[in-house]
Design an enzyme around this catalytic site. Structure first.
Site, PDB file in Angstrom:
ATOM      1  N   LEU A   1      29.593  -8.835 -15.035  1.00  0.00           N
ATOM      2  CA  LEU A   1      29.384  -7.396 -15.091  1.00  0.00           C
ATOM      3  C   LEU A   1      29.348  -6.762 -13.705  1.00  0.00           C
ATOM      4  CD1 LEU A   1      26.663  -7.132 -17.881  1.00  0.00           C
ATOM      5  CD2 LEU A   1      29.099  -6.636 -18.074  1.00  0.00           C
TER       6      LEU A   1
ATOM      7  N   GLU B   1      27.966  -7.416  -9.173  1.00  0.00           N
ATOM      8  CA  GLU B   1      27.299  -8.225  -8.165  1.00  0.00           C
ATOM      9  C   GLU B   1      26.759  -7.318  -7.080  1.00  0.00           C
ATOM     10  OE1 GLU B   1      29.909 -10.760  -5.925  1.00  0.00           O
ATOM     11  OE2 GLU B   1      31.631  -9.481  -6.381  1.00  0.00           O
ATOM     12  N   GLY B   2      25.806  -7.859  -6.318  1.00  0.00           N
ATOM     13  CA  GLY B   2      25.211  -7.104  -5.240  1.00  0.00           C
ATOM     14  C   GLY B   2      24.880  -8.003  -4.071  1.00  0.00           C
ATOM     15  N   GLN B   3      23.996  -7.523  -3.205  1.00  0.00           N
ATOM     16  CA  GLN B   3      23.684  -8.245  -1.976  1.00  0.00           C
ATOM     17  C   GLN B   3      23.006  -9.578  -2.251  1.00  0.00           C
ATOM     18  OE1 GLN B   3      21.263  -5.963   0.667  1.00  0.00           O
ATOM     19  NE2 GLN B   3      21.184  -7.524   2.261  1.00  0.00           N
TER      20      GLN B   3
ATOM     21  N   GLY C   1      22.648 -11.131  -5.571  1.00  0.00           N
ATOM     22  CA  GLY C   1      22.948 -11.886  -6.765  1.00  0.00           C
ATOM     23  C   GLY C   1      24.012 -11.241  -7.618  1.00  0.00           C
ATOM     24  N   GLU C   2      24.111 -11.710  -8.863  1.00  0.00           N
ATOM     25  CA  GLU C   2      25.147 -11.269  -9.780  1.00  0.00           C
ATOM     26  C   GLU C   2      24.544 -10.967 -11.148  1.00  0.00           C
ATOM     27  OE1 GLU C   2      27.865 -14.513  -9.795  1.00  0.00           O
ATOM     28  OE2 GLU C   2      28.700 -14.064  -7.815  1.00  0.00           O
ATOM     29  N   VAL C   3      25.288 -10.190 -11.929  1.00  0.00           N
ATOM     30  CA  VAL C   3      24.910  -9.895 -13.315  1.00  0.00           C
ATOM     31  C   VAL C   3      26.052 -10.352 -14.207  1.00  0.00           C
ATOM     32  CG1 VAL C   3      24.189  -8.133 -14.967  1.00  0.00           C
ATOM     33  CG2 VAL C   3      23.590  -7.895 -12.541  1.00  0.00           C
TER      34      VAL C   3
ATOM     35  N   LYS D   1      20.741 -11.759 -15.084  1.00  0.00           N
ATOM     36  CA  LYS D   1      20.665 -11.395 -13.672  1.00  0.00           C
ATOM     37  C   LYS D   1      20.318 -12.655 -12.896  1.00  0.00           C
ATOM     38  CE  LYS D   1      18.711  -7.402 -12.756  1.00  0.00           C
ATOM     39  NZ  LYS D   1      17.745  -6.268 -12.733  1.00  0.00           N
TER      40      LYS D   1
ATOM     41  N   ASP E   1      18.022   5.726 -10.419  1.00  0.00           N
ATOM     42  CA  ASP E   1      19.468   5.657 -10.689  1.00  0.00           C
ATOM     43  C   ASP E   1      19.765   5.918 -12.160  1.00  0.00           C
ATOM     44  OD1 ASP E   1      22.144   5.362 -10.218  1.00  0.00           O
ATOM     45  OD2 ASP E   1      22.121   3.182 -10.108  1.00  0.00           O
TER      46      ASP E   1
END
Length: 856
Positions: A569, A571-573, A575-577, A608, A712
């Protein structure tokens, strides 16, 4: 000051762009000039229509912002219901690249009451074959006007390459229609009228398929593509990673057209390009993907044949680029065409690996002097003066060069004046800085707002820290010290570096009592959950954190082997989803939770996952988030189901709803009505929209009761289940699909500025009241069926400038317009959520009650 400077630079940049277009591909972001309806550069003879109500509403009166005649073009009213035969036609006399259209109704000095709520567009490059425009999702109908006077601008995605354009109002006889129109774009210097090529193919990756077809091709597509233009000429270059897309809602591979070597025994793909007339070709630029780790490389060789009249030249041109196995970046490869004269070019592109992917092909040429007659059109009055005059071209270039020198001199004078003005402003700025007693601590090249507000607040309006650059500096327009003192927060004189979430949680919880006795949490008492995606999802007062996380975690450890990966779905700094199926999940959760899935069937979940190399602070924050999420129990909040924390990587498993996020769900649907019947689209009623909005308000009411600040809130962060069930989540920031909704500040901070309140953008203040602001923007999205991004006509910089108008409070700020489906009572609620004074905005409890009252 910068705005004045940018204005002064604008004209020379246009001139430079005009001089440079011959050697560069069309840029849809720049190619947005009015083509001449309003300015009358398009003559009356080039405007025609299928019919007219009277002589005073003839086609020539259909000019945007014009009020001649009876004020617009109005077609003759017929007895046929729901027909789409009426049109207003514009002949541009040559091929143009059209990126934007504008429409108005008939105002006539306040006497008119007719406008087109919906319309379609047809276009032609030669006057014989007409093409119905469709957007990138395949829809033909364009939203028109809501009143008779406002201009409705609509982006053409994909752009149109045409000489003739027809506006076709959707007439349903509920009201009469009249139109005034304008086209925006630039001349199509490539001269390309079609390319014929094999149809793009599908690449099957282990995780998901990648579709490399030309999804916007406007010719015939069976086994091959013939007589059309599409993604190879839309001005959008593909990413280095071809599984990503520049286009909103684009699927993996969307930006590229690609072919597999196994399907072509000769080892090459043949593409034929046809042009409007004989041209003198200097070069061809091909944008290729070179992701060799996926067996994709730029072409090994290209062999081009040229046709000037009816016969192909016997001697082809061959070119071999240098093979690059070190840099996987996509790139333009320039093929020199050695001034060949041709009206058609046929090129064989030879494979260098298993796959070959192109996203753009452009041509640079000079029109042949002996063939300057424009292409024929259905109109007999072709312009005999449309010829290439070399002497006029030299005069034009000389004039443009002279203009550039004059403008450079003007810019130098302006810069000198601004430097002098800046020196004068420094003294007055010192006064403002002393009164504010502000000190900014620099961290990672960003400015950190680390403050304790001197304004009273309630328990439901707890502030949180935000670490990002001051993107809207307090310039000369804001130098009103007496006024600023009561509006800006007071900064401590000895500013320390902002505490991490871990250190903030360990500090003792204290309250600062302001003069009126209302409690207000100091900045040290706010815990920011970093979250797996790298964004601060929730801001929580430490007292609430202690109350919620002081108990044992009540979620079970889930066996990793029972998780089946479905889709990444985001990703970020840190980890991932992932979207996964979980087997036997019913056995691992509390009895108070009911699954709407038969026992024994796998459950769709979001996982997550923290990266194994995440630092200690990130791991601590991840565990804190698990503790907090385990306590959130509300029917409209995504629920934590289980965890995997006994070994790396750490995982938390949450609900995921079967219909995906609300943004994607609504964009696939249409409002109930005649238009939906015409297009045979799936519909959602106004009552169902209100029901979904009410659930979001209910979930936010629950979060605000715990002093949570979401930061958000948007349709991308709301998931949809059966029977329009809504649950609030936090995945949006991590998804590439929504990267266009976030504004990056100096490489680190990523902010959803189009949903943020003015005080969040300018002052870094995030409160329940700023969530209320975002809720109203989310409601606006819902009522527009997520067909348009908030403030879509404004750039990111203009959105930030608009927040400055809220700060100045001189009644010049721009609000989101009232959606077509939105009743006045509901729009009034939205405007209340966007009040400048945060204390005057309604609470989520009040919003929830108001939405309940609006439901049918």
């Amino acid at each position: 000051m910068m705005r004045h400077l940018s204005d002064s630079l604008f004209l020379p940049l246009i001139v430079i762009q005009l001089l440079g277009t011959v050697t560069s591909q069309v840029n849809p972001g720049v190619c947005r000039y009015a083509l001449g309806m309003s300015s009358r550069q398009i003559s009356d003879e080039d405007i025609s229509a299928s019919s007219q109500w009277s002589e005073s509403t003839a086609a020539r009166y259909g000019r945007l912002d014009g009020e001649e005649g009876d004020g617009a073009w109005c077609p003759e009213i017929t007895g046929e219901p729901d027909h789409l035969k009426e049109f207003l036609q514009i002949d541009l006399r040559s091929l143009h690249f059209i990126t934007l259209v504008g429409t108005q109704g008939r105002h006539a000095g306040g006497m008119g009451n007719e406008f087109a709520q919906m319309y379609k567009i047809k276009y032609s490059r030669d006057g014989s074959r007409w093409i119905s425009w469709r957007n990138r999702q395949g829809k033909q109908v364009i939203e028109g006007n809501r009143n008779t006077y406002d201009i409705a601008l609509r982006d053409m995605q994909p752009p149109i390459i045409a000489r003739l354009v027809r506006f076709m109002p959707v007439i349903d006889h509920s009201m009469n229609v009249c139109m005034r129109v304008e086209l925006y774009g630039c001349e199509w210097l490539d001269g390309l009228v079609s390319y014929n090529a094999p149809a793009g193919q599908q690449m099957n990756l282990p995780a998901y398929p990648v579709y490399l077809n030309d999804s916007v091709y406007d010719g015939a597509v069976i086994y091959s593509m013939t007589e059309g233009l599409g993604q190879l000429t839309d001005g959008v270059c593909g990413e280095d990673d071809f599984t990503l897309s520049h286009v909103h809602n684009g699927w993996p591979g969307y930006d590229y057209v690609g072919w597999n070597n196994d399907s072509f025994p000769g080892g090459s793909v043949e593409i034929m390009f046809e042009f409007d007339r004989i041209r003198n070709f200097t070069s061809m630029k091909v944008h290729c993907n070179n992701m060799f780790s996926r067996h994709v490389k730029a072409f090994q060789q290209v062999v081009c044949h040229f046709r000037s009249d009816s016969d192909w030249e016997t001697t082809p041109l061959a070119f071999s680029p240098v093979e690059d196995e070190k840099n996987p970046s996509a790139r333009f490869i320039t093929v020199k065409l050695a001034n060949h004269m041709a009206s058609a070019i046929k090129c064989q592109f030879y494979f260098a690996d298993a796959w070959m992917l192109f996203s753009e092909i452009t041509f640079q040429s000079d029109t042949a002097m002996y063939n300057t007659t424009p292409p024929s059109t259905p109109k007999p009055e072709d312009d005999p003066t449309h010829k290439v005059d070399d002497s006029n071209t030299r005069i034009l270039i000389g004039c443009l060069v002279a203009i550039i020198f004059i403008l450079v001199a003007i810019i130098v004078i302006i810069l000198w004046r601004q430097v002098w003005q800046k020196m004068l402003e420094k003294a007055s700025r010192r006064i403002l800085d002393d009164e504010l007693t502000a000190s900014l601590s620099i961290q990672s090249e960003t400015f950190s707002y680390n403050h304790t507000s001197n304004r009273p607040g309630t328990a439901g309006e707890q502030e949180s820290n935000s670490t990002y650059e001051r993107i809207f500096p307090l310039g000369p327009d804001y130098q009103e010290p007496s006024r600023l003192i009561c509006k800006l927060p007071e900064f401590p004189q000895n500013s320390e570096e902002p505490a991490s979430a871990a250190s903030a949680a360990s500090k003792s919880t204290t309250q600062t009592v302001v003069q009126d006795g209302a409690p207000h949490y100091a900045e040290a008492d706010i815990v920011n959950l970093q979250g797996v995606t790298g964004g601060n999802t929730y801001a929580i007062p430490a007292v609430t954190m202690d109350l919620l996380s002081g108990k044992d975690v009540v979620v079970e450890e889930f066996p990793r082997k029972l998780l089946t990966f479905k889709e990444k779905l985001g990703e970020g700094q840190f980890g991932e989803v992932h979207l996964c199926e979980a087997e036997g999940m019913q056995e691992f959760i509390n009895e108070d939770y009911l699954f709407d899935v038969p026992e024994g069937q796998p459950v769709l979940v979001a996982v997550k996952m923290l990266r194994s190399d995440a630092n200690k602070n990130a791991r601590n924050d991840f565990l804190k988030e698990i503790k907090i999420m385990s306590r959130l129990k509300d029917p409209n909040i995504i629920r934590l189901l289980a965890v995997c924390i006994y070994s790396d990587p750490l995982c938390m498993i949450t609900e995921y709803m079967e219909n995906g996020d609300l943004n994607q769900f609504l964009s696939r649907h249409e409002p109930e009505g005649q238009l939906a019947l015409l297009s045979n689209a799936s519909t959602v009623s106004f009552g169902d929209l209100c029901y979904m909005a009410t659930q979001i308000a209910s979930g936010m009411k629950y979060l605000s009761s715990l002093n949570f600040v979401h930061r958000d809130l948007a349709t991308r962060n709301c998931l949809v289940g059966k029977n329009y069930t809504i649950k609030i989540a936090d995945f949006g920031m991590s998804r590439n699909l929504y990267s266009g909704d976030y504004y990056r500040i100096q490489g680190r901070a990523v902010l959803p500025i189009r949903w943020m309140s003015w005080e969040s953008i300018l002052l870094g203040k995030f409160t329940t009241a700023s969530d209320v602001w975002a809720y109203a923007v989310t409601l606006w999205e819902i009522l527009n069926f997520c067909k348009e991004q908030p403030y879509s006509q404004l750039t990111d910089e203009q959105v930030i400038e608009n927040t400055g108008e809220f700060f100045r409070d001189q009644k010049r700020q721009i609000y989101l317009p009232q959606p077509v489906l939105c009743p006045d009572s509901l729009y009034k609620i939205m405007l209340n959520c966007w009040r400048r004074n945060a204390k005057e905005r309604p609470s989520f409890q009040e919003l929830h009650r108001a939405l309940l009252d609006l439901q049918p």
